[in-house]
Each structure stands twice: as structure tokens, then as C-alpha cells.
Design a protein around this motif. Structure first.
Motif, mmCIF file in Angstrom:
data_model
loop_
_atom_site.group_PDB
_atom_site.id
_atom_site.type_symbol
_atom_site.label_atom_id
_atom_site.label_comp_id
_atom_site.label_asym_id
_atom_site.label_seq_id
_atom_site.Cartn_x
_atom_site.Cartn_y
_atom_site.Cartn_z
ATOM 1 N N MET A 33 0.822 -1.202 0.000
ATOM 2 C CA MET A 33 0.000 0.000 0.000
ATOM 3 C C MET A 33 0.859 1.256 0.000
ATOM 4 O O MET A 33 0.493 2.256 -0.606
ATOM 5 C CB MET A 33 -0.934 -0.043 1.217
ATOM 6 C CG MET A 33 -1.926 1.070 1.245
ATOM 7 S SD MET A 33 -3.070 0.961 -0.137
ATOM 8 C CE MET A 33 -4.497 1.649 0.568
ATOM 9 N N VAL A 34 2.003 1.202 0.638
ATOM 10 C CA VAL A 34 2.874 2.379 0.720
ATOM 11 C C VAL A 34 3.330 2.818 -0.667
ATOM 12 O O VAL A 34 3.290 4.009 -0.995
ATOM 13 C CB VAL A 34 4.082 2.104 1.642
ATOM 14 C CG1 VAL A 34 5.092 3.230 1.566
ATOM 15 C CG2 VAL A 34 3.622 1.897 3.067
ATOM 16 N N GLU A 35 3.741 1.875 -1.511
ATOM 17 C CA GLU A 35 4.201 2.230 -2.858
ATOM 18 C C GLU A 35 3.050 2.804 -3.679
ATOM 19 O O GLU A 35 3.248 3.730 -4.457
ATOM 20 C CB GLU A 35 4.827 1.022 -3.557
ATOM 21 C CG GLU A 35 6.113 0.534 -2.910
ATOM 22 C CD GLU A 35 7.215 1.588 -2.864
ATOM 23 O OE1 GLU A 35 7.541 2.173 -3.914
ATOM 24 O OE2 GLU A 35 7.753 1.821 -1.765
ATOM 25 N N TYR A 36 1.844 2.285 -3.514
ATOM 26 C CA TYR A 36 0.679 2.820 -4.213
ATOM 27 C C TYR A 36 0.436 4.266 -3.800
ATOM 28 O O TYR A 36 0.206 5.135 -4.653
ATOM 29 C CB TYR A 36 -0.570 1.973 -3.928
ATOM 30 C CG TYR A 36 -1.806 2.520 -4.602
ATOM 31 C CD1 TYR A 36 -2.072 2.220 -5.928
ATOM 32 C CD2 TYR A 36 -2.690 3.353 -3.917
ATOM 33 C CE1 TYR A 36 -3.193 2.735 -6.560
ATOM 34 C CE2 TYR A 36 -3.816 3.867 -4.539
ATOM 35 C CZ TYR A 36 -4.067 3.556 -5.866
ATOM 36 O OH TYR A 36 -5.169 4.081 -6.496
ATOM 37 N N GLN A 37 0.492 4.547 -2.510
ATOM 38 C CA GLN A 37 0.274 5.908 -2.030
ATOM 39 C C GLN A 37 1.333 6.852 -2.584
ATOM 40 O O GLN A 37 1.022 7.981 -2.986
ATOM 41 C CB GLN A 37 0.257 5.931 -0.500
ATOM 42 C CG GLN A 37 -0.956 5.228 0.076
ATOM 43 C CD GLN A 37 -0.830 4.933 1.560
ATOM 44 O OE1 GLN A 37 0.270 4.765 2.087
ATOM 45 N NE2 GLN A 37 -1.965 4.849 2.236
ATOM 46 N N LYS A 38 2.590 6.407 -2.608
ATOM 47 C CA LYS A 38 3.652 7.237 -3.185
ATOM 48 C C LYS A 38 3.381 7.479 -4.667
ATOM 49 O O LYS A 38 3.561 8.593 -5.168
ATOM 50 C CB LYS A 38 5.022 6.573 -2.975
ATOM 51 C CG LYS A 38 5.440 6.557 -1.516
ATOM 52 C CD LYS A 38 6.876 6.173 -1.242
ATOM 53 C CE LYS A 38 7.412 4.979 -1.899
ATOM 54 N NZ LYS A 38 8.711 4.524 -1.360
ATOM 55 N N MET A 39 2.938 6.443 -5.361
ATOM 56 C CA MET A 39 2.680 6.545 -6.795
ATOM 57 C C MET A 39 1.630 7.619 -7.084
ATOM 58 O O MET A 39 1.872 8.516 -7.902
ATOM 59 C CB MET A 39 2.210 5.192 -7.330
ATOM 60 C CG MET A 39 1.895 5.189 -8.804
ATOM 61 S SD MET A 39 1.293 3.582 -9.371
ATOM 62 C CE MET A 39 -0.365 3.579 -8.670
ATOM 63 N N ALA A 47 4.948 -5.798 -5.067
ATOM 64 C CA ALA A 47 3.992 -6.904 -5.203
ATOM 65 C C ALA A 47 2.543 -6.421 -5.192
ATOM 66 O O ALA A 47 1.701 -6.919 -5.965
ATOM 67 C CB ALA A 47 4.219 -7.934 -4.100
ATOM 68 N N TYR A 48 2.217 -5.459 -4.335
ATOM 69 C CA TYR A 48 0.849 -4.955 -4.268
ATOM 70 C C TYR A 48 0.469 -4.235 -5.567
ATOM 71 O O TYR A 48 -0.639 -4.412 -6.083
ATOM 72 C CB TYR A 48 0.671 -4.029 -3.060
ATOM 73 C CG TYR A 48 -0.722 -3.491 -2.906
ATOM 74 C CD1 TYR A 48 -1.781 -4.330 -2.571
ATOM 75 C CD2 TYR A 48 -0.993 -2.138 -3.093
ATOM 76 C CE1 TYR A 48 -3.078 -3.842 -2.441
ATOM 77 C CE2 TYR A 48 -2.284 -1.646 -2.951
ATOM 78 C CZ TYR A 48 -3.318 -2.495 -2.632
ATOM 79 O OH TYR A 48 -4.585 -2.008 -2.498
ATOM 80 N N LEU A 49 1.392 -3.447 -6.124
ATOM 81 C CA LEU A 49 1.126 -2.766 -7.392
ATOM 82 C C LEU A 49 0.902 -3.778 -8.511
ATOM 83 O O LEU A 49 -0.010 -3.618 -9.330
ATOM 84 C CB LEU A 49 2.260 -1.813 -7.750
ATOM 85 C CG LEU A 49 2.428 -0.595 -6.848
ATOM 86 C CD1 LEU A 49 3.574 0.268 -7.349
ATOM 87 C CD2 LEU A 49 1.151 0.212 -6.745
ATOM 88 N N ILE A 50 1.710 -4.822 -8.551
ATOM 89 C CA ILE A 50 1.555 -5.861 -9.569
ATOM 90 C C ILE A 50 0.190 -6.536 -9.420
ATOM 91 O O ILE A 50 -0.499 -6.807 -10.404
ATOM 92 C CB ILE A 50 2.697 -6.900 -9.475
ATOM 93 C CG1 ILE A 50 4.063 -6.227 -9.712
ATOM 94 C CG2 ILE A 50 2.463 -8.051 -10.448
ATOM 95 C CD1 ILE A 50 4.221 -5.565 -11.052
ATOM 96 N N GLN A 51 -0.225 -6.769 -8.191
ATOM 97 C CA GLN A 51 -1.536 -7.372 -7.931
ATOM 98 C C GLN A 51 -2.654 -6.469 -8.476
ATOM 99 O O GLN A 51 -3.591 -6.945 -9.128
ATOM 100 C CB GLN A 51 -1.708 -7.594 -6.429
ATOM 101 C CG GLN A 51 -3.046 -8.151 -6.018
ATOM 102 C CD GLN A 51 -3.176 -8.249 -4.494
ATOM 103 O OE1 GLN A 51 -2.226 -8.073 -3.737
ATOM 104 N NE2 GLN A 51 -4.389 -8.511 -4.047
ATOM 105 N N LEU A 52 -2.549 -5.161 -8.199
ATOM 106 C CA LEU A 52 -3.555 -4.223 -8.699
ATOM 107 C C LEU A 52 -3.552 -4.143 -10.225
ATOM 108 O O LEU A 52 -4.624 -4.109 -10.854
ATOM 109 C CB LEU A 52 -3.328 -2.833 -8.106
ATOM 110 C CG LEU A 52 -3.568 -2.671 -6.611
ATOM 111 C CD1 LEU A 52 -3.194 -1.263 -6.169
ATOM 112 C CD2 LEU A 52 -5.005 -2.990 -6.245
ATOM 113 N N LEU A 53 -2.367 -4.122 -10.824
ATOM 114 C CA LEU A 53 -2.264 -4.088 -12.281
ATOM 115 C C LEU A 53 -2.913 -5.321 -12.899
ATOM 116 O O LEU A 53 -3.649 -5.219 -13.894
ATOM 117 C CB LEU A 53 -0.802 -4.005 -12.709
ATOM 118 C CG LEU A 53 -0.112 -2.655 -12.569
ATOM 119 C CD1 LEU A 53 1.397 -2.805 -12.693
ATOM 120 C CD2 LEU A 53 -0.651 -1.667 -13.593
#
Length: 184
Positions: A1-7, A18-24
Motif C-alpha cells: 500500500m505504501v508504494e501505491y500511495q507514493k505513486m 507486489a501490491y502494485l503488480i496485484q492491482l495491475l
């Protein structure tokens, strides 16, 4: 979630998180499902769009096929229409006003990468939001690059590449897009 928020905040982030890849991957499946809905089943198409997009209306109309990275970062206003092959890399918010028309094969991109190969190869990226005002028509094959704001009552000519902000009440064309006509 942290990388998504930064994005979505426009900060540098790890694109291999891993979370971003899951969302993609979820969004890829959602796009595939949307693109498989019978074109005349408008109710099912609209329901799927409302599930995919951050904001859409009951009169949102996106001709299949449609492609995006996350979907949830796309916000469209009332009476929105996009033609075939609309592609949105929505790592940052993409906000589009009411009464906007997107021609076929238009790309809107928020993702940014280093021009230095060694930096780019680390998969560290950042994103810049795209904002499009009300009553905008973007002609077929146009490309809207990261960080661009397009004002209200604008026409972007077919095939144009928009690399910088476009003010309200104009027609802009070319690569890079430049204002050729003022409407007021």
C-alpha cells in the motif's frame, strides 16, 4: 500500500512492488472482462465501468476495447464518451470534466521514467496527473503526456502530442501541440 500511495502522490515508487503488480493484474482482468461484454449490452458495460473507474456516471460511454493500468485513478464527468482503443496509464489521477469526447486510439499517460538507462532499469518510477476540463474534444490518435492540464472548451487536433498545458477556449494541434486558434 505504501508504494501505491507514493505513486498517486507523484513520488518516486517501486514499480515492481507486489501490491502494485496485484492491482495491475486485477485491472488487466477487469479490462479483458469489459472488452468481452456484448457491445449492445449497455447496462452491463456501464456497471463494469462503474466498478473499474474511480468516478463515472450512468451516461459514461467507452467504446471497446478500452485499456488502463489501475482504473481507480480515472475520474470522468457527465456525458463522457471515448472511442475505440482509449488507453490510459493512470498511475497518477486522470481527471476529465463533463461533456468530453475522446477520439479513437487516444493515449493518456501519467507514468514517468528516467531517461538515464541505469536509473530506468531499477524500475523506480514516478507519475504526474493529467487534468482535462469541461467540453473538450481530443481528436483521434492524440497523445496526452504526464503532468498536462487542458482547459475548458478545447479541441485537440487528431494526431497531436500534448506535452504542456493548453489554456481554455482554444484549438491546439501538432507535435508538440500548439494553439492555432482562440475561440474567445
Amino acid at each position: 500500500m505504501v508504494e501505491y500511495q507514493k505513486m498517486v502522490r507523484g513520488e518516486e515508487y517501486n514499480a515492481c512492488d507486489a501490491y502494485l503488480i496485484q492491482l495491475l493484474n486485477k485491472c488487466k482482468d477487469d479490462c479483458w472482462e469489459y472488452n468481452q461484454i456484448r457491445p449492445t449490452d449497455l447496462q452491463a458495460r456501464n456497471l463494469k465501468l462503474q466498478q473499474m473507474l474511480g468516478t463515472s456516471e450512468t451516461d459514461t460511454f467507452i467504446v471497446q476495447p478500452f485499456w488502463c493500468d489501475y482504473g481507480t485513478n480515472i475520474h470522468v464527468g457527465k456525458r463522457f464518451f471515448a472511442n475505440f482503443n482509449w488507453t490510459v496509464l493512470d498511475e497518477a489521477p486522470v481527471t476529465i470534466g463533463d461533456d468530453c469526447f475522446i477520439g479513437p486510439n487516444v493515449g493518456i499517460y501519467t507514468a514517468c521514467h528516467s531517461t538515464i538507462p541505469e536509473e530506468r532499469n531499477t524500475r523506480r518510477e514516478w507519475a504526474k496527473p493529467v487534468t482535462i476540463g469541461h467540453s473538450v474534444w481530443i481528436g483521434g490518435g492524440a497523445t496526452i503526456l504526464p503532468g498536462v492540464t487542458i482547459g475548458d472548451n478545447v479541441t485537440i487536433g487528431a494526431g497531436s502530442v500534448v506535452v504542456s498545458d493548453i489554456p481554455s477556449d482554444v484549438v491546439a494541434v501538432g507535435n508538440p501541440a500548439r494553439v492555432i486558434k482562440h475561440l474567445k
